[in-house]
Design a protein around this motif. Sequence first.
Motif: not given
Length: 272
Positions: A50, A53, A57, A177, A207
């Motif tokens: 995460i 990500l 992002y 997410m 996403v």
Amino acid sequence: MKTYIKYLLFAIFVGWMGVVHYIGAEKSVACADIIFQFSFSGFHFDIGTIPELLRYYFGIILFQVFFGTYIYRHFTSASVYYFSRCSNRIQWFLKESVFLFVYVMIYVVLTIGSGIFIVNMTAGVTFQHIDKVLLFYYVLFSALWLYAITLTVNILAIILDSSRSFMVVGGFQMFCMAVFSFFDIKGDVGQWLLENNHFLLFQWNPVFNLCIPWHSSKIEEVNKKINWFQIPFDLNWSAFYFVLLAVVSIIVGCIIVKKIEFVTVNKEGGDA
């Protein structure tokens, strides 16, 4: 205007940060790999990824911070004076929405362009003709999603205020997410997605739709490069999905701007 143009320069920083481990590489880097890098290709269905990500992002969130009140501030500062002389609020909103989309396009192109440029200058970038297709879809997906979500922040700010609109929209994106981290998938990810309607769950997650390598394509050469999970997830489906999100955001914005009372929108003040 000058302030917003300065904000666009942050796209160069975001682009360089996205390819930092490619800068100065010993051998040339494929353009497709850079595009995939910006498309969250390093993310896996694991809570441990995460932060990775979120790192990629970050550029999307940053733009929302800069432009999340772009239309909202113009609306609150111009409402009483301007709309007393021009009753067509929808026309005004559509004009502002076009300006916002132009900013979005510049930001997205600068982000990926600066990333490719710095890698090409320090290590070299190899190009294939299918990279044009991948680059087109990357810009299309990123621009439409960034436009739709930033426009939504502006619309909610008119109804609520800027702080609460960021909380609502930001919370939604974090949820999208977080969905990935709910599952610790081992083995055949594609088969898992196709079973028990899991694919529908991810197909409607915006996403997920940003991840170009997870898509399929009717162009055989492109499909060989992507479609990592071997699932029927056509690039054109996501193109349609993001266009739909953008159109819905515009329609809702037109309705809100037309119906909202002036006295309810000036919650924070500020200059246009």
